[in-house]
Design a protein around this motif. Structure first.
Motif, PDB file in Angstrom:
ATOM      1  N   ARG A  45      30.634 129.269 -61.414  1.00 53.38           N
ATOM      2  CA  ARG A  45      30.133 130.509 -61.165  1.00 53.38           C
ATOM      3  C   ARG A  45      30.055 131.414 -62.367  1.00 53.38           C
ATOM      4  O   ARG A  45      30.824 131.388 -63.190  1.00 53.38           O
ATOM      5  CB  ARG A  45      30.942 131.193 -59.944  1.00 53.38           C
ATOM      6  N   SER A  46      28.960 132.394 -62.319  1.00 48.78           N
ATOM      7  CA  SER A  46      28.834 133.431 -63.123  1.00 48.78           C
ATOM      8  C   SER A  46      29.231 134.782 -62.417  1.00 48.78           C
ATOM      9  O   SER A  46      28.888 134.924 -61.302  1.00 48.78           O
ATOM     10  CB  SER A  46      27.834 133.452 -63.761  1.00 48.78           C
TER      11      SER A  46
ATOM     12  N   LEU B  39      23.254 135.682 -66.583  1.00 51.05           N
ATOM     13  CA  LEU B  39      22.463 134.682 -66.567  1.00 51.05           C
ATOM     14  C   LEU B  39      22.166 133.533 -67.555  1.00 51.05           C
ATOM     15  O   LEU B  39      21.484 132.658 -67.222  1.00 51.05           O
ATOM     16  CB  LEU B  39      20.985 135.594 -66.291  1.00 51.05           C
ATOM     17  N   ILE B  40      22.864 133.861 -68.743  1.00 54.29           N
ATOM     18  CA  ILE B  40      22.707 133.070 -69.887  1.00 54.29           C
ATOM     19  C   ILE B  40      23.324 131.698 -69.310  1.00 54.29           C
ATOM     20  O   ILE B  40      23.247 130.442 -69.964  1.00 54.29           O
ATOM     21  CB  ILE B  40      22.799 133.049 -71.180  1.00 54.29           C
TER      22      ILE B  40
ATOM     23  N   ILE C  56      26.659 129.048 -58.924  1.00 54.70           N
ATOM     24  CA  ILE C  56      27.017 130.322 -58.085  1.00 54.70           C
ATOM     25  C   ILE C  56      26.826 131.430 -59.074  1.00 54.70           C
ATOM     26  O   ILE C  56      27.367 131.436 -60.076  1.00 54.70           O
ATOM     27  CB  ILE C  56      28.450 130.162 -57.528  1.00 54.70           C
ATOM     28  N   TYR C  57      26.255 132.558 -58.557  1.00 56.89           N
ATOM     29  CA  TYR C  57      26.007 133.784 -59.136  1.00 56.89           C
ATOM     30  C   TYR C  57      26.507 134.891 -58.115  1.00 56.89           C
ATOM     31  O   TYR C  57      26.053 135.293 -57.157  1.00 56.89           O
ATOM     32  CB  TYR C  57      24.696 134.183 -59.696  1.00 56.89           C
TER      33      TYR C  57
ATOM     34  N   GLY D 124      17.962 126.570 -56.196  1.00 51.97           N
ATOM     35  CA  GLY D 124      19.183 126.028 -55.434  1.00 51.97           C
ATOM     36  C   GLY D 124      20.342 126.793 -55.935  1.00 51.97           C
ATOM     37  O   GLY D 124      21.310 126.127 -55.182  1.00 51.97           O
ATOM     38  N   LYS D 125      20.210 127.715 -56.273  1.00 47.94           N
ATOM     39  CA  LYS D 125      21.687 128.633 -56.825  1.00 47.94           C
ATOM     40  C   LYS D 125      21.873 129.301 -55.465  1.00 47.94           C
ATOM     41  O   LYS D 125      21.267 129.706 -54.776  1.00 47.94           O
ATOM     42  CB  LYS D 125      21.273 129.463 -57.933  1.00 47.94           C
ATOM     43  N   THR D 126      23.496 129.536 -55.391  1.00 49.30           N
ATOM     44  CA  THR D 126      23.897 130.443 -54.444  1.00 49.30           C
ATOM     45  C   THR D 126      24.318 131.729 -55.113  1.00 49.30           C
ATOM     46  O   THR D 126      25.021 131.949 -55.981  1.00 49.30           O
ATOM     47  CB  THR D 126      25.397 129.683 -53.700  1.00 49.30           C
ATOM     48  N   ILE D 127      23.819 132.838 -54.274  1.00 52.87           N
ATOM     49  CA  ILE D 127      23.805 134.144 -55.020  1.00 52.87           C
ATOM     50  C   ILE D 127      24.641 135.021 -53.958  1.00 52.87           C
ATOM     51  O   ILE D 127      24.063 135.067 -52.691  1.00 52.87           O
ATOM     52  CB  ILE D 127      22.163 134.453 -55.359  1.00 52.87           C
ATOM     53  N   VAL D 128      25.281 135.639 -54.359  1.00 54.32           N
ATOM     54  CA  VAL D 128      25.977 136.845 -53.392  1.00 54.32           C
ATOM     55  C   VAL D 128      25.907 138.107 -54.384  1.00 54.32           C
ATOM     56  O   VAL D 128      26.370 138.260 -55.411  1.00 54.32           O
ATOM     57  CB  VAL D 128      27.371 136.409 -53.199  1.00 54.32           C
TER      58      VAL D 128
END
Lengths: 323, 204
Positions: free
Chosen positions: B79-80, B144-145, B150-151, B179-183
């Motif tokens: 995750r980032s 983002l880099i 997951i973000y 396909g990323k999971t973003i919260v």
């Protein structure tokens, strides 16, 4: 690069000037300075190359060590007010040396004193580190640890009565007068290795400036980085304190002046703060021994008197160096 | 691709129960918004999702693995995170701050991300001189880099003007498409969050 060259030339030039100044006036001193093998047995040669030169070398090495220690202290705690004195490291080293001297297992400037100082510095740093839960607490608890240890050192020196009590007292206020060439043999390699290790971890100190959470989010351990920095710092402080005592202000001021000269990157700070520290201590020590001969002025007061105006000037003129 | 499963989550800060029995499933390829009034536990929840806070009870699992069992490097690889707080006191350039602690692959992406977030004009400026919105974009760029599954973003739009908001939302939508999971934690009205796939209101 140009700045690095200029500041290095300034250091070399000041070293040459410092060789020509001292309590005893040496006629045609430049002849001996630029021709070190001229008239080897003359008193002038001995004054310049056997008395002044080791002391000048010590000023440069100790100043550089304290400048680098300041970079490590401020970088690892992410705090512009940090220096080895505030973290308790210097006071721990002083107490270590004092215990070693009082129990007759070390004399000031000896290898045994360096080891005693290293043990004291590491134990004090460990105490501060183990009690603190955050970078800010490192400073506040370090101030407390430093105050306790400094009081113990001061009280002990006040009440002891032994033949070398005066030189112990002199050392405790910081002085390069007791430096011997053998001490330089310890100081120089320790400084080189510590500076190389500091240079290696410097990018991690850049990262720490963003705060522990940001460090953790990209998979690094802030405490681990801090530990490495503290070990190097404690080694540098131990070796300097054991030889010349505690010298005030230099480790705090040199990194700030270095940031003004070449920005905040810790790798460049290792070099610039080292050279700035060497320059300030060299000028202060030359003034200490040459201003009112045959008396010697307290070096700690001169480093403050010289470093503080430069620090204030650089922070006022420094714009956005830091806020 | 990462599936986050939050089950009966309780988080106490001191004696106060900040997150109370929260459960949710956050699928890969979705944007989840978490809203609520001040003090409702939004930032606490995202800190727990980031692995920064221990949970009092319940669990957070990523692809079936409890986040509390993962190492620092394992969570970092997954995750980032974009935090609300920024800690710039030294005059590093924007580009230097974005590159700090990153590997060669991430550093190679800096110009792309600077362009995506319209940051090229102040890329070489000192971070101590940035506006609140610019500084917030630096933090977003740092996340983002990194090519994470997951973000987690704590109020990424709060200091942005409308055009910057649109850019950031577009970037998040592109990440969702890959396909990323973003919260995202948001203070916005529900009507302004129509670009999100699901929404949890911690104040309700």
């Amino acid at each position: 690069m140009r700045r690095a060259l200029l500041i290095s030339i300034a250091l070399i030039s000041l070293s040459a000037i410092s060789l020509s100044l001292g309590a005893t006036e040496v006629a045609q001193s430049w002849r001996y300075i630029f021709d070190p093998f001229n008239n080897l047995d003359s008193p002038a040669h001995q004054i310049i190359w056997q008395i002044r030169a080791p002391r000048i070398a010590a000023a440069i090495l100790v100043g550089a060590a304290l400048g680098i220690a300041g970079v490590l202290a401020q970088g690892s705690t992410n705090n512009p007010l940090a220096d080895p004195a505030i973290l308790g490291t210097s006071a721990g080293a002083s107490l270590g040396v004092l215990v070693g001297v009082l129990f007759n297992i070390a004399s000031i400037g000896s290898v045994a004193a360096v080891l005693c100082a290293a043990i004291g510095a590491l134990l004090a740093t460990l105490l501060t580190f183990s009690l603190a839960r955050s970078a800010l607490q490192l400073i506040t608890i370090g101030i407390g640890v430093s105050a306790i240890l400094t009081a113990i050192v001061g009280l002990t020196i006040t009440v002891i009565s032994r033949p070398d009590a005066r030189s112990i007292s002199f050392w405790s206020f910081g002085s390069l007068a007791l430096v011997t060439p053998s001490a330089l043999v310890i100081l120089a390699p320790v400084l080189v290795v510590a500076a190389a290790l500091a240079w290696k971890i410097a990018p991690s100190l850049d990262l720490l400036s963003l705060g522990d959470a940001s460090v953790k989010h990209i998979g690094h351990d802030g405490q681990r980085i801090r530990w490495k920095a503290f070990l190097i710092l404690a080694t540098l402080v131990a070796v300097t304190v054991s030889i010349v005592g505690s010298i005030a202000f230099l480790a705090l001021a040199a990194p700030h002046i270095a940031r003004f000269l070449n920005g905040p990157r810790n790798r460049s700070l290792i070099f610039y703060a080292g050279v700035v520290g060497a320059l300030i201590l060299l000028i202060a020590d030359t003034a200490a021994r040459a201003l009112v001969p045959p008396y010697e002025l307290p070096i700690g007061l001169l480093t403050s008197l010289l470093g503080a105006p430069i620090l204030i000037f650089t922070l006022k003129k420094g714009g956005d160096v830091w806020r | 691709m990462a599936l986050i499963e939050i089950t009966n989550l309780n988080i106490k800060l001191g004696n106060r129960l900040v997150v109370n029995n929260f459960s949710a499933t956050l699928s890969a390829g979705t944007i989840t918004a978490i809203i609520g009034p001040n003090g409702s536990g939004k930032s606490t929840l995202i800190a727990a999702l980031a692995g920064d806070l221990p949970v009092s009870s319940g669990s957070i699992a990523i692809d079936g693995v409890g986040i509390n069992t993962m190492s620092l490097r394992e969570t970092a690889a997954l995750r980032s995170v974009v935090l609300q707080s920024r800690n710039y006191w030294l005059a590093y350039s924007v580009r230097e701050v974005i590159a700090m602690g990153q590997g060669p692959a991430e550093i190679a992406r800096i110009d792309l991300v600077l362009d995506q977030l319209d940051m090229a004009s102040f890329a070489d400026q000192s971070v101590t001189t940035l506006s609140g919105g610019q500084a917030q974009r630096v933090e977003i760029a740092r996340a983002l880099i990194r090519d994470s599954d997951i973000y987690l973003l704590d109020e990424p739009l709060s200091a942005q003007d409308s055009s910057s908001k649109e850019r950031i939302i577009q970037v998040l939508q592109d990440l969702r498409a890959s396909g990323k999971t973003i919260v995202v934690i948001a203070h916005s009205e529900v009507s302004a969050l129509d670009w999100c796939d699901q929404l949890f209101n911690l104040g309700s």
